[in-house]
Write a protein that holds these residues in place. Structure first.
Motif, short mmCIF file in Angstrom:
data_model
loop_
_atom_site.label_atom_id
_atom_site.label_comp_id
_atom_site.label_asym_id
_atom_site.label_seq_id
_atom_site.Cartn_x
_atom_site.Cartn_y
_atom_site.Cartn_z
N SER A 295 65.42 90.42 31.26
CA SER A 295 64.69 90.77 29.62
C SER A 295 64.39 89.38 29.34
CB SER A 295 65.77 91.61 28.84
OG SER A 295 65.98 92.74 29.37
N TYR A 296 63.40 89.27 28.55
CA TYR A 296 62.82 88.13 27.65
C TYR A 296 61.91 88.42 26.65
CZ TYR A 296 59.26 88.47 31.57
OH TYR A 296 58.38 89.02 32.19
N THR A 297 62.02 87.56 25.81
CA THR A 297 60.86 87.63 24.79
C THR A 297 60.05 86.42 24.61
OG1 THR A 297 62.13 89.15 23.30
CG2 THR A 297 60.23 87.89 22.17
N ILE A 298 58.79 86.41 24.76
CA ILE A 298 57.81 85.22 24.56
C ILE A 298 57.04 85.50 23.48
CG2 ILE A 298 55.80 84.20 25.79
CD1 ILE A 298 56.60 85.54 28.44
N ASP B 42 52.51 83.09 15.89
CA ASP B 42 53.01 83.50 14.91
C ASP B 42 52.93 85.01 14.40
OD1 ASP B 42 50.56 83.28 13.82
OD2 ASP B 42 51.08 82.06 12.12
N ARG B 43 51.91 85.54 15.14
CA ARG B 43 51.65 87.17 14.83
C ARG B 43 51.70 87.84 16.12
NH1 ARG B 43 49.39 88.43 10.12
NH2 ARG B 43 48.50 86.88 8.78
N ALA B 44 52.41 87.36 17.18
CA ALA B 44 52.32 88.14 18.40
C ALA B 44 53.47 87.85 19.31
CB ALA B 44 51.11 88.09 19.12
N ARG B 45 54.28 88.84 20.03
CA ARG B 45 55.10 88.50 20.99
C ARG B 45 55.00 89.37 22.17
NH1 ARG B 45 60.60 90.25 18.00
NH2 ARG B 45 58.93 92.11 17.21
N ILE B 46 55.53 89.03 23.24
CA ILE B 46 55.68 89.84 24.53
C ILE B 46 57.18 90.08 24.56
CG2 ILE B 46 55.53 89.83 27.04
CD1 ILE B 46 53.05 88.05 26.91
N ILE B 47 57.50 91.65 24.34
CA ILE B 47 58.81 91.90 24.50
C ILE B 47 59.02 92.45 25.86
CG2 ILE B 47 60.78 93.10 23.43
CD1 ILE B 47 59.12 93.21 20.99
N ALA B 48 59.83 91.87 26.88
CA ALA B 48 59.83 92.40 28.48
C ALA B 48 61.22 92.89 28.53
CB ALA B 48 59.19 91.35 29.18
N GLY C 34 44.15 87.73 13.26
CA GLY C 34 45.11 87.88 11.66
C GLY C 34 45.97 89.06 11.69
N ILE C 35 45.94 89.95 12.94
CA ILE C 35 46.62 90.96 12.91
C ILE C 35 47.72 91.21 13.84
CG2 ILE C 35 46.29 93.57 13.75
CD1 ILE C 35 43.34 93.17 13.37
N SER C 36 48.88 91.42 13.30
CA SER C 36 50.34 91.22 13.86
C SER C 36 50.27 92.54 14.79
CB SER C 36 51.35 91.66 12.79
OG SER C 36 51.47 90.68 12.02
N CYS C 37 50.60 91.77 16.27
CA CYS C 37 50.58 92.88 17.39
C CYS C 37 51.55 92.21 18.50
CB CYS C 37 48.89 92.67 17.91
SG CYS C 37 48.81 93.99 19.23
N ASP C 38 52.52 93.04 18.77
CA ASP C 38 53.42 92.87 19.83
C ASP C 38 53.05 93.81 21.07
OD1 ASP C 38 54.60 90.99 18.05
OD2 ASP C 38 56.06 92.50 17.47
N MET C 39 53.81 93.35 22.13
CA MET C 39 53.64 94.04 23.55
C MET C 39 54.90 93.96 24.16
SD MET C 39 51.35 92.69 26.88
CE MET C 39 51.77 92.88 28.39
#
Length: 381
Positions: free
Chosen positions: A58-61, A65-71, A45-50
């Motif tokens: 470049s891409y975003t995965i 609903d609380r996490a993304r990989i931003i490459a 339940g903790i929002s966490c991106d990378m």
């Protein structure tokens, strides 16, 4: 999850965290820790991106609903550092969305991006290892690294020996906390696949090792140790790297082609079979560049005992508790390695196997790592 975990989750759930550093797709232990934190925290339940550098484009995965990989796009790989000006631009744009930036070191690009971001919030510095082999790079980035150590509100180390012996951390020990890396247990393997692998080596005792075929891994000493092992042992080494041809030549020159096999790349889905078919997992590394050894705890989660090396100042001989989860040998010493291997394969009552599994469960589960990291975040927030 017990009541204290629920309370911790409730306290931390409004925080937004950014894991910062390294590469995508996953290449090694540091990136795996980042991804495990991102997925594990978001599942609680903790929002966490990378935010990390991509090897292509470049891409975003969106993981959930609380996490993304931003490459973000990188221009080149220089001394294992992705040169990615796009990371600086992206972090400046998004950093104010986060309460805490959790940066993973060593990664000069991530450190520079944080330095130029203007971020005013809390910073967790995850110190996976000192920069040891790339001395010219260290001289270049020393002021940036010193700034990062001073800027961090909390410094996380992965083992007590590394905290005690890193000269870089000595002035900042009052804000250091040790949180060992933790993983989910390696999946079970089909017994037929295990039996097939054992049959393919003639029922011999399998000494499994895996890693990049590079100098600090010390594979040449493991090959030399194979010559000292009884004929009912076979050494199998997974991984690719620049020393493959040199190691293969060493095997052939020593007449060990029937006793040592270089497997090449081993896909992740095949690893459970190798871990569970092996009599032991061996890490023959020789330098503090090997700071922890995630593969050790992967093997231990399968109940596979360990032979590792007593690298001064490294966490490796702490991860593998000598006499409990396996045995530790002297680095750069083939005879010491062979003696440790025979001590473990000669354990007829399974003491080391039980000890390896219990050490994993008591120290290196993902749940323990996440609980400790959440507690750090909660105290900062």
């Amino acid at each position: 999850m017990n009541e204290s975990d629920n309370a911790m989750k409730k306290d931390a759930k409004d925080l937004k965290i950014l894991q910062l550093g390294k590469f995508h797709p996953i290449r090694g232990g540091v990136e795996k820790v980042m991804l495990d934190l991102t997925t594990g925290l978001s599942a609680r339940g903790i929002s966490c991106d990378m935010l990390c550098a991509a090897t292509r484009g470049s891409y975003t995965i969106r993981l959930n609903d609380r996490a993304r990989i931003i490459a973000v796009r990188s221009l080149a790989n220089v001394k294992a550092t992705m040169m990615s000006p796009a990371m600086i631009v992206r972090l400046r744009r998004i950093c104010r969305q986060y309460d805490i930036i959790h940066i993973h070191h060593p990664d000069p690009m991530a450190a520079l991006a944080l330095r130029l971001s203007g971020f005013k919030g809390k910073v967790v510095l995850h110190w996976h290892s000192d920069i040891l082999r790339q001395r010219q790079l260290l001289r270049l980035i020393k002021p940036l690294q010193t700034w990062l150590l001073k800027r961090a509100d909390v410094i996380v180390t992965t083992s007590p020996p590394y905290l005690e012996q890193s000269p870089w951390l000595a002035p900042y020990r009052d804000k250091c906390q040790c949180v060992p890396i933790g993983i989910l247990p390696v999946d079970d393997a089909d017994q037929r696949a295990i039996d097939k692998l054992r049959k393919s080596v003639g029922g011999r005792k399998v000494v499994f090792s895996m890693g990049r075929l590079v100098g600090y891994k010390g594979f040449e000493y493991l090959i030399d140790a194979a010559a000292l092992l009884p004929d009912d042992h076979i050494v199998v080494i997974g991984g690719t790297g620049p020393l493959r041809d040199q190691l293969q030549a060493r095997i052939e020159a020593a007449g060990l082609t029937e006793k040592v096999r270089l497997l090449g790349f081993v896909p992740e889905e095949a690893l459970p079979v190798y871990y569970r078919a092996a009599s032991l997992f061996c890490m023959s590394s020789v330098e503090r560049t090997e700071a922890f050894g995630v593969v050790l705890i992967e093997a231990m989660s399968c109940g596979t005992p360990i032979v590792a090396t007593r690298i001064p100042g490294s966490g490796v001989p702490w991860v593998n508790a000598d006499g409990i989860s396996g045995r530790n040998a002297e680095p750069r010493d083939a005879r010491s390695l062979a003696e440790a291997i025979m001590a473990v394969t000669g354990d007829s009552d399974g003491q080391y196997s039980r000890g390896a599994l219990e050490r994993y469960r008591s120290h290196f589960t993902e749940e323990k790592m996440l609980k400790n990291i959440i507690e750090i975040y909660r105290n900062m927030g």
